[in-house]
Design an enzyme around this catalytic site. Structure first.
Site, PDB file in Angstrom:
ATOM      1  N   CYS A 104       0.830  -1.285   0.098  1.00 28.08           N
ATOM      2  CA  CYS A 104      -0.125  -0.110  -0.257  1.00 28.08           C
ATOM      3  C   CYS A 104       0.701   1.147   0.089  1.00 28.08           C
ATOM      4  CB  CYS A 104      -1.152  -0.058   1.109  1.00 28.08           C
ATOM      5  SG  CYS A 104      -2.490   1.258   0.840  1.00 28.08           S
ATOM      6  N   CYS A 114      -4.005   6.609  -0.038  1.00 24.98           N
ATOM      7  CA  CYS A 114      -3.382   5.507  -0.642  1.00 24.98           C
ATOM      8  C   CYS A 114      -2.732   5.244  -1.788  1.00 24.98           C
ATOM      9  CB  CYS A 114      -4.356   4.402  -0.146  1.00 24.98           C
ATOM     10  SG  CYS A 114      -4.357   3.526   2.101  1.00 24.98           S
ATOM     11  N   LYS A 179     -12.846  -4.390   1.226  1.00 20.47           N
ATOM     12  CA  LYS A 179     -12.399  -3.430   2.700  1.00 20.47           C
ATOM     13  C   LYS A 179     -13.031  -2.277   2.890  1.00 20.47           C
ATOM     14  CE  LYS A 179      -7.801  -0.938   3.739  1.00 20.47           C
ATOM     15  NZ  LYS A 179      -6.481  -0.285   3.756  1.00 20.47           N
ATOM     16  N   ARG A 189      -3.489   3.600  12.135  1.00 22.43           N
ATOM     17  CA  ARG A 189      -2.677   4.868  11.987  1.00 22.43           C
ATOM     18  C   ARG A 189      -2.075   5.593  12.535  1.00 22.43           C
ATOM     19  NH1 ARG A 189      -8.223   6.233   8.795  1.00 22.43           N
ATOM     20  NH2 ARG A 189      -8.553   4.908   7.184  1.00 22.43           N
ATOM     21  N   LYS A 232     -12.234  -7.264   5.834  1.00 23.60           N
ATOM     22  CA  LYS A 232     -11.948  -6.154   6.683  1.00 23.60           C
ATOM     23  C   LYS A 232     -12.968  -4.582   6.880  1.00 23.60           C
ATOM     24  CE  LYS A 232      -8.105  -3.449   7.180  1.00 23.60           C
ATOM     25  NZ  LYS A 232      -6.528  -2.717   6.884  1.00 23.60           N
TER      26      LYS A 232
HETATM   27  C1  PBG Z   1      -3.977   0.145   4.475  1.00 23.59           C
HETATM   28  C2  PBG Z   1      -4.346  -0.402   5.975  1.00 23.59           C
HETATM   29  C3  PBG Z   1      -5.141  -0.064   6.669  1.00 23.59           C
HETATM   30  C4  PBG Z   1      -4.948  -1.074   7.828  1.00 23.59           C
HETATM   31  C5  PBG Z   1      -4.063  -1.892   6.456  1.00 23.59           C
HETATM   32  N1  PBG Z   1      -3.842  -1.322   6.023  1.00 23.59           N
HETATM   33  C6  PBG Z   1      -5.574   1.142   7.340  1.00 23.59           C
HETATM   34  C7  PBG Z   1      -6.077   2.645   6.783  1.00 23.59           C
HETATM   35  O1  PBG Z   1      -7.248   1.693   5.583  1.00 23.59           O
HETATM   36  O2  PBG Z   1      -6.396   3.220   6.974  1.00 23.59           O
HETATM   37  C8  PBG Z   1      -5.470  -1.213   8.974  1.00 23.59           C
HETATM   38  C9  PBG Z   1      -5.552  -2.803   9.549  1.00 23.59           C
HETATM   39  C10 PBG Z   1      -5.889  -2.196  11.508  1.00 23.59           C
HETATM   40  O3  PBG Z   1      -6.469  -1.069  11.768  1.00 23.59           O
HETATM   41  O4  PBG Z   1      -5.932  -3.078  12.359  1.00 23.59           O
HETATM   42  N2  PBG Z   1      -2.836   0.100   3.657  1.00 23.59           N
END
Ligand code: PBG
Length: 310
Positions: A104, A114, A179, A189, A232
């Site tokens: 990402c 992202c 997602k 974050r 997710k």
């Molecule tokens: C983004 C990403 C996120 C998570 C994993 N990959 C956060 C987002 O989309 O802001 C979140 C994982 C978590 O909250 O444990 N690359």
């Protein structure tokens, strides 16, 4: 007798432990909102990976906190970046452990989105090249599986063809297929230092109210060559996990995200619930819903409980 007729069991090898890799040596910086989790430098990542492997956990997934960030996220494919270094170290020292990498841009871009920004918005197609280069650099470092989490359209096929063209036909793609734009990513974050500096992620992450859309997203990713599809967060989306398992019969991963972990930790700290039981109940419910594997910050604690129970 409850055990005799039990329908669902979790085993440590269903569990995937997320780890946050940072540059430097001897670094172990606690993540305040996620007790027991740290930003770790490569030497400490090795210890953590070894411990996970010894507990029977099958895999780790690596997130990077890079030395530098720029609008193009170019540190994402730095062959000397923390993730690339950690992959090589784990593969050398803990060879039985599967190393998955999160692919990402948000941890590597100065704006925290992202992807590449054009006209104040994430430009889908411009981002595909960055993601492909990042995935390739992970494969070159020795990653076993790459896991794109950005939600750009077309990224699975872009990554698949880049990997294939460079001889990495055997590296599977675990796509974050469904997602959702979720409040439950808050603690992550902080951990990954990836909060967007303007706007939010709703232009590329899904509306929590939608279920048919998740099916369309999975369909696209599967058609493009995803080998494992992920849902997710996990707990607020158990119905989505079940639907995807039933409709596709593909390996399904569920991400028990940071907020789901921190809520239980916080309530347990206050003595408001039994943290261990809440953890095990959460994990078994995700498995019962249809997940074949679970990404979870509880991986080590749960594996210890499972060991104890024999
Ligand atoms: C983004 C990403 C996120 C998570 C994993 N990959 C956060 C987002 O989309 O802001 C979140 C994982 C978590 O909250 O444990 N690359």
């Amino acid at each position: 007798m409850r055990r005799l007729v039990r329908e669902t069991a979790i085993a440590p090898d269903d569990l995937i432990l997320p780890l946050f890799v940072t540059p430097g040596k001897g670094v172990k910086k606690p993540i305040k909102s996620m007790p027991g989790h740290f930003q770790l430098s490569v030497d400490n990542i090795r210890k953590e990976a070894k411990e996970a492997g010894d507990l029977g956990i099958s895999s780790v997934i690596l997130f990077g906190i890079p030395e530098y960030k720029d609008p193009e996220g170019s540190s994402a494919y730095d062959p000397k970046g923390p993730v690339q270094a950690a992959i090589a170290e784990i593969k050398a020292k803990v060879p039985g452990l599967i190393v998955i990498t999160d692919v990402c841009a948000c941890e590597y871009t100065s704006h925290g989105h992202c992807g590449i920004i054009k006209n104040n918005d994430v430009d889908n197609d411009a981002t595909l090249e960055l993601l492909s280069r990042e995935a390739l650099s992970h494969a070159e470092a020795g990653a076993d599986i790459v896991a794109p989490s950005d939600m750009m359209d077309g990224r699975v096929s872009a990554i698949r063809s880049t990997l294939d063209d460079n001889g990495f036909t055997q590296v599977p793609i675990m796509s974050y297929a469904a997602k959702y734009a979720s409040a439950f990513y808050g603690p992550f974050r902080e951990a990954a230092e990836s909060t967007p500096q303007f706007g939010d992620r709703r232009t590329y992450q899904m509306d929590p109210a939608n279920s048919d859309e998740a099916i369309r997203e999975v369909m696209l990713d599967v058609t493009e060559g995803a080998d494992i599809v992920m849902v997710k967060p996990a707990l607020p989306y158990l119905d989505i996990i079940r639907r995807i398992k039933s409709e596709f019969n593909y390996p399904v991963a569920a991400y028990n995200v940071s907020g789901e972990f921190s809520m239980i930790k916080a309530a347990a700290e206050k003595g408001w619930l039994d943290g261990e039981r809440a953890m095990m109940e959460s994990l078994v419910s995700i498995k019962r819903a249809g997940a074949d594997m679970i990404l979870t910050y509880f991986a080590k604690e749960a594996a210890k409980v499972l060991q104890k129970e024999g």
